[in-house]
Write a protein that holds these residues in place. Sequence first.
Motif, PDB file in Angstrom:
ATOM      1  N   SER A   7      37.948 -36.419  -3.151  1.00 62.86           N
ATOM      2  CA  SER A   7      38.894 -37.042  -4.072  1.00 62.86           C
ATOM      3  C   SER A   7      40.307 -36.631  -3.665  1.00 62.86           C
ATOM      4  CB  SER A   7      38.593 -36.609  -5.509  1.00 62.86           C
ATOM      5  OG  SER A   7      39.316 -37.371  -6.436  1.00 62.86           O
ATOM      6  N   ASP A  10      44.063 -35.441  -6.155  1.00 61.35           N
ATOM      7  CA  ASP A  10      43.320 -35.177  -7.391  1.00 61.35           C
ATOM      8  C   ASP A  10      43.645 -33.780  -7.892  1.00 61.35           C
ATOM      9  OD1 ASP A  10      41.541 -34.819  -9.450  1.00 61.35           O
ATOM     10  OD2 ASP A  10      39.820 -35.633  -8.370  1.00 61.35           O
ATOM     11  N   CYS A  28      38.614 -31.652  -3.949  1.00 60.01           N
ATOM     12  CA  CYS A  28      39.758 -32.246  -4.635  1.00 60.01           C
ATOM     13  C   CYS A  28      41.018 -31.807  -3.897  1.00 60.01           C
ATOM     14  CB  CYS A  28      39.821 -31.783  -6.089  1.00 60.01           C
ATOM     15  SG  CYS A  28      38.384 -32.250  -7.078  1.00 60.01           S
ATOM     16  N   THR A 190      42.653 -39.332 -14.587  1.00 64.81           N
ATOM     17  CA  THR A 190      41.583 -40.295 -14.380  1.00 64.81           C
ATOM     18  C   THR A 190      40.747 -40.419 -15.649  1.00 64.81           C
ATOM     19  OG1 THR A 190      41.481 -39.568 -12.082  1.00 64.81           O
ATOM     20  CG2 THR A 190      39.639 -40.903 -12.893  1.00 64.81           C
TER      21      THR A 190
END
Length: 209
Positions: A7, A10, A28, A190
């Motif tokens: 991700s 993030d 992340c 998110t």
Amino acid sequence: MSTAVISLFDHSGRFTAPWAAAGYTCYCVDVQHPPGETWQGNVCLVGGDVRRFVPPPGPVAFVAAFPPCTDLSNAGAHLFRVKGIRALAAALDLVGAAADLCHRLGAPYFLENPRGQLRHYWREPDYQFDPCEYAGWLPDPEAEAYTKRTCLWTGHGFRMPEKRPVFPVQGSLVDKVSGSKNRANLRSLTPRGFSAAVFHAHHPASQPV
């Protein structure tokens, strides 16, 4: 070797939460994380520039990218002339780096951004949604019963997940986030419902991780 989920941009780790709970090794990547790698169980917070991130060896199940939208979103359109062409160019460079990595890894992916300049400088998005359309995936659907039009550019077999919509009783998130030094992070969180739906659509229950 476990299957990885990556991700990009993030900070919150929200998107990877359902994947991590299922046993995937999650990365992340964000400049706001501490430099280097910080492991929290099977989640690795990678502090650094996405353009310098070296993906782990082995299979990748999914890639998500949330490049900064400050200089791309229509919400800041009145400031484009003030910010100048360099701010736009820098923002597009980050999008390009994320898109290149998503394509190179070969796994299903999406790149997320609000409605804005990418449709002019790249292409039209493949999908659009509001968080309230996926709030029904949550135990408390009202927590994400709001609108925030979000665009997705996708590839490598990405499947838009099943919607479980609720009425947006909270109205627009853009109107609710007050000015603060953390405003960009709050506005870019998110949605948990959408994250759960994407996981459900792309995680084969029988596949070992």
